[in-house]
Enzyme design. Structure first.
Site, PDB file in Angstrom:
ATOM      1  N   THR A 197       0.823  -1.207   0.000  1.00 52.06           N
ATOM      2  CA  THR A 197       0.000   0.000   0.000  1.00 52.06           C
ATOM      3  C   THR A 197       0.860   1.261   0.000  1.00 52.06           C
ATOM      4  OG1 THR A 197      -1.794   1.199   1.077  1.00 52.06           O
ATOM      5  CG2 THR A 197      -0.271   0.045   2.529  1.00 52.06           C
ATOM      6  N   ARG A 198       0.270   2.353  -0.535  1.00 51.20           N
ATOM      7  CA  ARG A 198       0.930   3.663  -0.481  1.00 51.20           C
ATOM      8  C   ARG A 198      -0.014   4.683   0.152  1.00 51.20           C
ATOM      9  NH1 ARG A 198      -1.812   5.216  -5.499  1.00 51.20           N
ATOM     10  NH2 ARG A 198      -1.776   7.360  -4.791  1.00 51.20           N
ATOM     11  N   HIS A 202      -7.689   1.959   6.169  1.00 47.65           N
ATOM     12  CA  HIS A 202      -8.882   2.136   6.997  1.00 47.65           C
ATOM     13  C   HIS A 202      -9.553   0.769   7.197  1.00 47.65           C
ATOM     14  CE1 HIS A 202      -8.246   6.403   6.610  1.00 47.65           C
ATOM     15  NE2 HIS A 202      -8.202   6.279   5.293  1.00 47.65           N
ATOM     16  N   HIS A 205      -9.606  -1.846   4.310  1.00 55.42           N
ATOM     17  CA  HIS A 205      -8.325  -2.530   4.091  1.00 55.42           C
ATOM     18  C   HIS A 205      -8.081  -3.587   5.158  1.00 55.42           C
ATOM     19  CE1 HIS A 205      -7.918   1.644   2.569  1.00 55.42           C
ATOM     20  NE2 HIS A 205      -7.476   1.018   1.505  1.00 55.42           N
ATOM     21  N   ARG A 291      -8.211  -3.740  -6.704  1.00 57.56           N
ATOM     22  CA  ARG A 291      -8.674  -2.975  -7.865  1.00 57.56           C
ATOM     23  C   ARG A 291      -7.629  -1.900  -8.178  1.00 57.56           C
ATOM     24  NH1 ARG A 291     -11.383   1.437  -9.066  1.00 57.56           N
ATOM     25  NH2 ARG A 291     -13.077   1.301 -10.587  1.00 57.56           N
TER      26      ARG A 291
END
Ligand code: PPS
Length: 570
Positions: A197-198, A202, A205, A291
């Site tokens: 992730t970047r 929340h 996730h 996605r």
């Protein structure tokens, strides 16, 4: 899936020399030509040296580059989707003899590695952009980097690591692939699902990653990128504090957090393969692809660069060669009736599906609006609010521009006093005349010196802005391009409000409070703005003031109202 496989194509690389050899190389390095690594190159070299980019053993040679760009494989047939190249200036490349060894240093001059230069070539960057990123549109951050920032010549060759790039932050959360594998072994984690992730994470996730690990009866490694991400992303310091809070939401001992100093390219499908291979090198067995993985956003025609599930498709295509299993995920949405998160493809038409986009989330942060409990966790939101306060707590620069004697200073002083009266935030006035006696005391009035003066004022203002204060600047600032540069410098940290005090040169000359216009007419003062030097009026200032019909008090009041309407004052 059993124990970890070796990385594709053989051993996990470790390009660092042993202690004694590194010491010798350091001595020899003093005689080598030096290349100062760019920020991107420092990220790349760290992951080359520590084996995260196994099987690479240096920056790509020309043959490797051609093969990777064209069909995502190294000449020996091993899957490698991303060209890892060392771009240098023509001058530097031209100074090198064949087979010469060079020293690669960080910004402070520390020798990170040496490189035996085997190849030196000028790439066709447009072709690279098209083949690797599927576009030559510079709205794609990696295409922009390639075409506008990267140097023109590539050099390739094998690396000898001397010293790992230093990090002073979050040391305990940074691991090499070997350290990570050892940790998994020690903990008995035989199956590990990795999450890339970047962005801040929340509830969606958390639910997604937890579900992925549960479905595969695996442990979970959250491995956020802290090197270089998409311009405009939330800084990694804030994000890591958020991830640490998020960890509390998983059952104890199930989930790990480790930071990856990767320079992302936002290359969509190819980048997904690259991310997966890196995670495999770190000893993970599964990799989540959601996605729009590593999506760069929309192109110049406002069309997405890649389809939302292109990355998943490409991962499927290369599944046999990857040696790490993809865990594909649809968008997770909150279903109100069930009070839980679900993948969007499992929801039905009669259900109320809730989601807050990244843009909407940032809007709510910026305006200090409510963020519902179903969306995030209180401690995560609190950490984000602290770093990204609402506008009325952000810094702001009020930048006056106008002719000498137009009334800038008088209005700026009135505004200063009104802001001090509210006591809301610290306020600093950088008045043209005063700056000329202090910060810019050695400068004259040539275009070059005026630009330097304005850039200095803009820089000081941006530092004030960064730290939440209000900077009021009141120089003439006659040039549009310099004002634009100052705006950009400041908008990176807070607000920027340009105020054009549009008193005409005739009125200024008539007033001539300091007698300067008379001197300018007489030729005693040269390069005088409005008389013998240009003034480029702003086209779209936030506030336009004509002092002929507005007193300084009312003018200052109008600026206050503008600041309020923009959300910078309450
Ligand atoms: S600039 O162009 O923005 O760098 O100018 P600034 O720093 O605001 O300085 C303007 C003040 O310097 C005095 N002064 C001159 N102004 C314009 N042109 C020339 N040649 C010049 N020489 C001296 C003048 O008093 C300006 O002050 P203000 O407060 O604007 O009247």
């Amino acid at each position: 899936m059993g124990a970890f496989k070796e990385p594709h194509g053989g051993e996990l690389k470790d390009l660092y020399l042993g202690e004694a050899e590194a010491e010798q190389e350091k001595q020899r390095g003093r005689d080598y030509k030096s290349w100062d690594l760019t920020d991107r190159q420092v990220c790349d070299i760290e992951l080359l040296l520590n084996g995260a980019f196994s099987p690479l053993d240096g920056f790509l040679t020309e043959a490797e580059y051609d093969a990777v760009v064209k069909d995502m494989h190294l000449p020996n047939g091993i899957l490698w989707p991303m060209p890892i190249t060392l771009d240098v200036t023509e001058e530097f490349a031209g100074s090198l003899a064949e087979g010469e060894t060079i020293a690669l240093r960080d910004k402070e001059g520390v020798l990170i590695a040496t490189l035996e230069v085997s190849d030196n070539w000028t790439p066709d960057k447009v072709r690279e952009a098209k083949l690797v990123f599927g576009s030559e549109d510079v709205k794609h951050p990696a295409v922009n980097y390639l075409l506008n920032i990267a140097r023109p010549v590539y050099i390739g060759g094998k690396l000898k690591g001397v010293e790992a790039p230093v990090h002073y932050d979050f040391k305990a959360l940074r691991d090499t692939p070997a350290e990570m594998r050892a940790r998994f072994k020690k903990l008995g984690w035989r199956k590990v699902v990795a999450f890339q992730t970047r962005n801040p994470m929340h509830r969606a996730h958390q639910e997604l990653t937890f579900l992925a690990a549960k479905e595969h009866e695996a442990n979970l490694l959250i491995q956020p990128v802290v090197g270089m991400t998409k311009p405009g992303d939330i800084d990694h310091y804030t994000r890591v504090r958020c991830y640490e809070h998020l960890l509390e939401q998983y059952p104890e001992q199930t989930t790990g957090l480790s930071l990856l100093n990767l320079a992302m390219r936002m290359g969509g499908p190819r980048e997904a393969l690259w991310h997966a291979l890196i995670r495999k090198n770190y000893g993970c067995t599964h990799f989540i692809v959601g996605r729009d993985h590593a999506g760069p956003g929309n192109d110049s025609n406002d069309e997405p660069f890649y389809g939302p599930y292109d990355a998943q498709e490409m991962m499927k295509e290369y599944a046999d060669e990857l040696g790490i299993t993809m865990v594909p995920f649809q968008l997770m949405v909150y279903v109100e009736e069930r009070a839980e998160y679900m993948p969007i493809d499992q929801t039905t038409d009669d259900q109320t599906v809730l989601n807050i986009s990244g843009t909407e989330f940032r809007r709510r942060l910026q305006q200090g609006l409510e963020i519902p409990a179903w969306f995030s966790y209180p401690r995560v939101v609190e950490a984000l609010r602290k770093s990204y306060p609402p506008r009325h707590k952000q810094g702001v620069t009020v930048f006056f521009t106008g002719l000498s004697g137009s009334g800038k200073s008088t209005i700026a002083n009135a505004l200063l006093v009104k802001l001090l009266e509210t006591g809301d935030r610290p306020v600093t006035l950088l008045d043209g005349d005063h700056v000329r006696k202090t910060l810019s005391s050695e400068l004259g009035f040539s275009k070059e010196h005026r630009d330097l003066n304005i850039t200095r004022i803009g820089y000081v203002a941006s530092e004030i802005c960064k730290n939440g204060g209000i900077a009021i600047c009141a120089p003439i600032a006659p040039y549009t391009s310099t004002r634009r540069a100052v705006r950009e410098m400041n908008e990176a940290f807070g607000g920027f409000v340009e105020v054009h005090v549009a008193t005409s040169v005739e009125v200024c000359e008539q007033r001539d409070r300091k007698g300067l216009y008379a001197k300018a007419r007489a030729g005693i003062i040269k390069e005088f703005t409005g008389i013998s030097d240009p003034y480029e009026a702003p086209e779209n200032p936030e506030v336009y003031i004509d002092t002929a019909d507005l007193s300084p008090d009312l003018a200052a009041h109008r600026i206050l109202v503008k600041l309020e309407s923009m959300g910078f004052l309450r």
